[in-house]
Design a protein around this motif. Structure first.
Motif, PDB file in Angstrom:
ATOM      1  N   LEU A  36     -17.853 -32.028  22.005  1.00 15.17           N
ATOM      2  CA  LEU A  36     -18.982 -31.214  22.436  1.00 15.17           C
ATOM      3  C   LEU A  36     -19.915 -32.068  23.261  1.00 15.17           C
ATOM      4  O   LEU A  36     -20.171 -33.222  22.925  1.00 15.17           O
ATOM      5  N   LEU A 144     -18.100 -20.211  16.978  1.00 17.80           N
ATOM      6  CA  LEU A 144     -18.408 -20.793  18.283  1.00 17.80           C
ATOM      7  C   LEU A 144     -17.651 -22.093  18.517  1.00 17.80           C
ATOM      8  O   LEU A 144     -17.235 -22.398  19.626  1.00 17.80           O
TER       9      LEU A 144
ATOM     10  N   VAL C 143     -13.934 -14.657  21.854  1.00 15.07           N
ATOM     11  CA  VAL C 143     -13.571 -14.479  20.449  1.00 15.07           C
ATOM     12  C   VAL C 143     -12.475 -13.420  20.326  1.00 15.07           C
ATOM     13  O   VAL C 143     -11.484 -13.606  19.612  1.00 15.07           O
ATOM     14  N   PRO C 148     -10.954 -20.623  23.256  1.00 20.73           N
ATOM     15  CA  PRO C 148     -12.117 -21.446  22.936  1.00 20.73           C
ATOM     16  C   PRO C 148     -13.332 -20.816  23.604  1.00 20.73           C
ATOM     17  O   PRO C 148     -13.233 -20.314  24.728  1.00 20.73           O
ATOM     18  N   VAL C 149     -14.458 -20.804  22.916  1.00 23.29           N
ATOM     19  CA  VAL C 149     -15.653 -20.162  23.460  1.00 23.29           C
ATOM     20  C   VAL C 149     -16.165 -20.977  24.646  1.00 23.29           C
ATOM     21  O   VAL C 149     -16.595 -22.119  24.491  1.00 23.29           O
ATOM     22  N   MET C 152     -19.429 -23.043  24.888  1.00 28.52           N
ATOM     23  CA  MET C 152     -19.523 -24.275  24.120  1.00 28.52           C
ATOM     24  C   MET C 152     -18.769 -25.421  24.787  1.00 28.52           C
ATOM     25  O   MET C 152     -19.256 -26.535  24.862  1.00 28.52           O
ATOM     26  N   HIS C 153     -17.561 -25.159  25.258  1.00 28.16           N
ATOM     27  CA  HIS C 153     -16.690 -26.270  25.617  1.00 28.16           C
ATOM     28  C   HIS C 153     -16.691 -26.571  27.103  1.00 28.16           C
ATOM     29  O   HIS C 153     -16.741 -27.704  27.504  1.00 28.16           O
TER      30      HIS C 153
END
Lengths: 228, 228, 228
Positions: A36, A144, C143, C148-149, C152-153
């Motif tokens: 992250l 998330l 989702v 992967p969201v 965030m990434h």
């Protein structure tokens, strides 16, 4: 009562601050397929600090109280940033993250149940709202971050601890104990159950990380966790 | 009408009970990377029994009706526990889980659409709310369990079935058919479409589990499903 | 003001239409462990077109405005269908999907912040609501699709871009600039930051897909992406 009920701001902000801190510490320790970035860590801090309260208010059919004042977001952001700064040294104080986590779910559970009672919900839904408020931030965080949802797989402990605290609060309230005192007892109950559960399992704070590493190695299913 | 509208309690509780039962049966049959513990199974029962109604009320901007009475949570919990008790013998009666599932999405869809109509929503959003209420509990269940979301990958069938039932309900309502009769027709339509879809695909109730096992073997992507 | 505030319908519908289009284009290009069927693509279009507005209104404690009129769902559905039809030729015009995406998050962010300000929220929560409205549809999409969201990434870029646009809108509003003009500036800011970020990274629109393919090959973690 009713619409006019507000949890004391300092208490609510303390829960948000501890939640933001814990969320950032948790996320800082995360090594997934992609680490992250700093903003990601801050987002998780925000989500963990404010998620429970927002879910609580949605279930109660109220405007999220955390969005009616600047203070919640400022507090959550500041504590998440603080968490990022002190993550490295603090990761050595292993128990701290687990302890913070236990207190935070206790606080969110107690506030959720109190607010539900004072808005006139029946006792069973009041406990339900408390549990959702306690574990909701963690569920959002896991979704998330693409992690298995802890409350389902590891954390029956979470739900049990939050449920016991919330139920105790309701019982004490029915017995006429003032909300503040009942709340303190509820927070303590939830936190102690959660901490005893961690102890009783002889599991270290990194338990989940370690577990994940093992599962990852066996199944290739979970983001590979490289040595923390 | 409007604020005063309430779906008959016995009907609403029946849907919640069947949902709780189905959720627990589904979750009991799940073998993932870690088997769900008993509390996990109960949580899925609760989520599947109550999720659709809560999503419906959030979309309608109302307090979740399922949290204004003790009965919903008590019913959902009791039926989830019952589902856990009878899961082992019932898994042999393969069609039962699929049949229950079809009826439950029919009920949630019909209740969602009815409530939306009676609160004055236009017809297209009323159908939308019905579909969300029908499939919402399943989406929450899949996200919590870390499964691929069925409504996206397997279950266009779900959305089509729920949409057809909800649309029929709206049409019948516009034609002046009483809500109760229109609701029965809608539930039947949704359930029959879903069941025909399963039949037509010649797929067994375990279809998804079997499919998952194959995918898991091929890709290592989905929680490995060991022999049920 | 207050309850009576409505974003001009044509503007709101334009955002929904662009969102539906972008969602369908994105989903059409997706090759996962199972290709999405046509209905799946349409659902993603709907979710991406309407998700941000629904999340905004839930956070604001209002009935979702997108469900008070038939037009939103009709528009989102029609534009998602259009997106499916033109997906194949348009995928060659690589920049289009990225450009659409940047404009859509700009629009949702600006509308979210404007509505929050006009409902009387303090400035920090107003920015927060704008960011949630901007990125919320994408989170729901990821989702539901089991990805992967992105926020965030990959997409700190998303949050930064949306946050900058929303903050600018708030500042301009405090300086007395009319909401419409401030909104245009905010949309432009968000879109430009997002596009510059893509350029600056020298990343192609397919960046995420390509990245996923690499990650999939390395870890087996993400749905295998076969040649687009």
């Amino acid at each position: 009562m009713g619409q006019g009920f507000v949890i004391p701001l300092w208490a609510d902000l303390s829960a948000v601050a501890l939640g933001g801190l814990q969320g950032a510490l948790f996320a800082s320790g995360f090594r997934g397929q992609r680490r992250l970035d700093l903003l990601g860590v801050a987002i998780i801090g925000l989500v963990f600090g404010m998620g429970g309260g927002i879910i609580r208010d949605l279930l109660l059919g109220r405007e999220p109280a955390t969005l009616r004042s600047d203070w919640y977001l400022v507090t959550a952001t500041a504590s998440a940033l603080l968490g990022m700064l002190i993550a490295r040294p603090l990761h050595r104080v292993a128990g701290l993250i687990v302890g913070l986590d236990a207190v935070v779910i206790g606080l969110f559970g107690a506030f959720g149940t109190s607010k539900a009672i004072l808005l006139g919900l029946p006792v069973v839904p009041a406990v339900f709202v408390g549990v959702c408020a306690a574990v909701g931030g963690g569920v959002l965080r896991d979704v998330l971050m693409g992690l298995p949802v802890a409350v389902m797989h590891v954390g029956s402990l979470y739900a049990v601890a939050a449920g016991a605290g919330s139920a105790l609060l309701v019982v004490l309230h029915l017995l006429g104990v003032p909300v503040a005192a009942a709340g303190v007892a509820a927070v303590a109950t939830t936190a102690v159950i959660r901490l005893l559960a961690v102890r009783f399992d002889l599991s270290l704070p990194e338990q989940r990380m370690l577990h994940r590493r093992r599962v990852a190695a066996e199944t290739g299913l979970i983001p590979v966790v490289r040595g923390d």
